[in-house]
Motif scaffolding. Structure first.
Motif, mmCIF file in Angstrom:
data_model
loop_
_atom_site.group_PDB
_atom_site.id
_atom_site.type_symbol
_atom_site.label_atom_id
_atom_site.label_comp_id
_atom_site.label_asym_id
_atom_site.label_seq_id
_atom_site.Cartn_x
_atom_site.Cartn_y
_atom_site.Cartn_z
ATOM 1 N N VAL A 1 -40.559 -28.119 -21.258
ATOM 2 C CA VAL A 1 -39.664 -27.330 -20.421
ATOM 3 C C VAL A 1 -40.263 -27.321 -19.014
ATOM 4 N N ARG A 2 -39.460 -27.563 -17.988
ATOM 5 C CA ARG A 2 -39.997 -27.675 -16.636
ATOM 6 C C ARG A 2 -38.978 -27.220 -15.606
ATOM 7 N N THR B 1 -35.714 -15.902 -21.285
ATOM 8 C CA THR B 1 -36.515 -14.681 -21.214
ATOM 9 C C THR B 1 -37.823 -14.929 -20.468
ATOM 10 N N ALA B 2 -38.446 -16.073 -20.717
ATOM 11 C CA ALA B 2 -39.690 -16.409 -20.015
ATOM 12 C C ALA B 2 -39.442 -16.539 -18.517
ATOM 13 N N ARG C 1 -45.272 -22.741 -20.349
ATOM 14 C CA ARG C 1 -46.263 -23.452 -21.148
ATOM 15 C C ARG C 1 -46.232 -22.943 -22.584
ATOM 16 N N GLY C 2 -46.236 -23.868 -23.488
ATOM 17 C CA GLY C 2 -46.229 -23.502 -24.900
ATOM 18 C C GLY C 2 -44.843 -23.313 -25.485
ATOM 19 N N LEU C 3 -43.808 -23.338 -24.648
ATOM 20 C CA LEU C 3 -42.448 -23.211 -25.168
ATOM 21 C C LEU C 3 -41.925 -24.578 -25.578
ATOM 22 N N SER C 4 -41.332 -24.653 -26.748
ATOM 23 C CA SER C 4 -40.829 -25.938 -27.241
ATOM 24 C C SER C 4 -39.428 -26.238 -26.742
#
Length: 267
Positions: free
Chosen positions: A40-41, A87-88, A29-32
């Motif tokens: 992103v999913r 990284t996330a 969430r919040g990553l573009s």
């Protein structure tokens, strides 16, 4: 893995960042991502999960990507965005990154292609689970001072004393021998560092040392290596590098933890 070609201006494609085990969807969430236009999913792949993003196919044609490769600033932005997503994912579960700009003509094609590599992904994930990549860089001590050879050099304007020229050459040769001996001893000590850290690590890779003129580092780098280290041995690694620095007299830089790009193999 990447499928490229000429595409309709309104066609979409599927960009893949990584393949992992049971990621937390909230981690993205919040990553573009690489475009910011679509979220992103996750994409289920039987026992695996891919981290994906819908992108415009025309942004990833051969021509578009070649133009992006020629624009260093734009390429760095893409690389950073790709790395942020990887990284996330790695922060929430074992993760195998895939190369930047891995794109397929839709989710079905991505599922089929990644599914064919499922065994290799599982092997890589088993290898890196509960491990991280750590970098160790070792620097040689400054070379011994050359002394005052310049002032001792015989001058044509002053008649030298007998044997002065030979004494000067002996001092110069001795200084060179001291520098070479110091470098040799430093390289041997660096090998000791690598050998002891490898005993603690699950895997290791030696990399080319960075040239000072390229890295901006004044120190001379004599070892550049990366190690796959179990999470429960990180404190042991930190203490070992401190101990090795004291014992060898070398500057040792420890960096990490990083996503284990160096240890997932070609996927």
């Amino acid at each position: 893995m990447t499928e490229r070609g000429s595409e309709r201006s309104d066609a979409n494609a599927t960009y893949v960042f990584a393949v992992c085990w049971n990621p937390d969807p909230s981690a993205f969430r919040g990553l573009s991502g690489v475009t910011g236009e679509f979220p992103v999913r996750t994409l289920p792949l039987a026992k695996l999960t891919a981290i994906i993003q819908t992108v415009r196919a025309h942004d990833f044609t051969d021509e578009a990507w070649q133009a992006r490769l020629a624009d260093r600033q734009e390429l760095e932005c893409y690389a950073r965005a790709h790395h942020d997503v990887v990284t996330a994912a790695a922060a929430s579960c074992p993760t195998v990154p895939v190369p930047m700009a891995t794109v397929y003509h839709g989710e079905q094609r991505a599922s089929e292609a990644l599914g064919k590599e499922a065994e290799r992904f599982h092997v890589a994930l088993e290898r890196i689970a509960h491990h991280a990549e750590w970098g160790v860089k070792v620097y040689a001590p400054p070379p011994p001072a050359a002394g005052s050879l310049r002032t001792a050099e015989p001058s044509a304007r002053v008649r030298p004393t007998p044997g002065a020229g030979l004494a000067y050459l002996d001092r110069k040769r001795s200084a060179q021998e001291r520098r070479e001996r110091s470098q040799h001893e430093a390289l041997q000590a660096a090998e000791t560092v690598d050998a002891e850290v490898r005993l603690l690590a699950a895997a290791s890779r030696r990399l080319r040392p960075h040239e000072p003129q390229l890295s901006g580092e004044r120190r001379s780098q004599i070892l550049n290596a990366t190690y796959l280290v179990a999470d429960h041995r990180v404190e042991e690694l930190a203490e070992l590098t401190r101990s090795l620095s004291r014992r060898t007299g070398l500057d040792i830089d420890l960096s990490g933890p990083w996503v284990p790009y160096s240890f997932v193999g070609e996927v």
